[in-house]
Motif scaffolding. Structure first.
Motif, short mmCIF file in Angstrom:
data_model
loop_
_atom_site.label_atom_id
_atom_site.label_comp_id
_atom_site.label_asym_id
_atom_site.label_seq_id
_atom_site.Cartn_x
_atom_site.Cartn_y
_atom_site.Cartn_z
N TRP A 45 -29.77 83.74 10.03
CA TRP A 45 -31.15 83.21 9.31
C TRP A 45 -32.22 84.21 10.11
N LEU A 46 -33.00 84.93 8.94
CA LEU A 46 -34.14 86.07 9.86
C LEU A 46 -35.29 85.93 9.36
N PRO A 47 -36.83 85.02 10.45
CA PRO A 47 -37.94 84.44 9.29
C PRO A 47 -38.29 86.59 9.26
N PHE A 48 -38.99 86.44 8.35
CA PHE A 48 -39.75 87.84 7.87
C PHE A 48 -40.90 87.28 9.30
N GLY A 104 -36.49 90.30 15.07
CA GLY A 104 -36.98 89.41 15.55
C GLY A 104 -36.66 88.28 15.86
N PRO A 105 -36.39 86.71 16.18
CA PRO A 105 -35.99 85.83 16.17
C PRO A 105 -35.09 85.09 15.23
N LEU A 122 -35.14 85.72 5.21
CA LEU A 122 -34.17 87.20 4.65
C LEU A 122 -32.47 86.22 5.36
N LEU A 123 -31.56 86.20 4.46
CA LEU A 123 -30.66 85.37 4.76
C LEU A 123 -29.37 86.47 4.52
N LEU A 124 -29.15 86.55 6.03
CA LEU A 124 -27.54 87.58 4.97
C LEU A 124 -26.33 86.43 5.87
N CYS A 125 -25.07 86.69 4.18
CA CYS A 125 -24.06 85.52 4.19
C CYS A 125 -22.58 86.17 3.89
#
Length: 180
Positions: A119-122, A89-90, A129-132
């Protein structure tokens, strides 16, 4: 002492929504077959967290996140933000640099860091979901952008939202992560 420090750090991460934390050490240079040893090693940390966030629509949520991060960057933070579309998704990709300085008896010592975030909204939930991925080896930014892009492309929310098979015609399309 080390065990206690790691336990306290892990507890703090879990309280902040962290579901995964790792440190990676990667060989840079050399040959893939091992005939030539790596020129050096590069280190990075990866933290994955899930956060509660009002999410009426993933596209609007991603746009709002991008706008908020852009405003923060306008306040002198020195970051770049870009809206992207991932298989799940976006999303928003953000790259930020920072400088740490210490006053030591021998003079000031400084270190630079770079942090790449996704930053990936469910799609159907009020979560994010935040990947760092962060590193002090700033010269390896492009390598780590590719690593995080590969990880982000595998994210799926539930059994009905698995990433599709790779379409080889898209391999010539530039990755949104390569814009930086």
């Amino acid at each position: 002492m080390t065990t206690a420090m790691y336990a306290a750090n892990a507890q703090t991460l879990v309280e902040g929504g962290t579901v995964y934390n790792a440190i990676g050490v990667f060989p840079i240079g050399g040959s893939a077959d091992g005939a030539q040893p790596p020129e050096r090693h590069s280190r990075a940390t990866l933290t994955i967290s899930v956060r509660e966030l009002a999410n009426p629509d993933p596209h609007l949520t991603a746009a709002g996140i991008a706008e908020s991060l852009d405003k923060a960057a306008g306040s002198g933070e020195g970051a770049e933000t870009q809206l992207v579309t991932l298989p799940a998704g976006p999303a928003v990709v953000r790259i930020a640099g920072s400088r740490a300085a210490w006053d030591l008896p021998d003079g000031e010592q400084e270190c630079f860091f770079v942090r790449i975030e996704v930053w990936l909204p469910f799609p159907d939930d009020d979560r994010l979901l935040l990947l760092c991925l962060s590193t002090a080896d700033v010269q390896d930014l492009h390598f780590y952008q590719a690593v995080l892009a590969d990880i982000a492309d595998t994210v799926a929310f539930g059994a009905d939202n698995q990433p599709e098979a790779v379409d080889t015609t898209l391999l010539s399309t530039p990755s949104p992560f390569s814009a930086y």
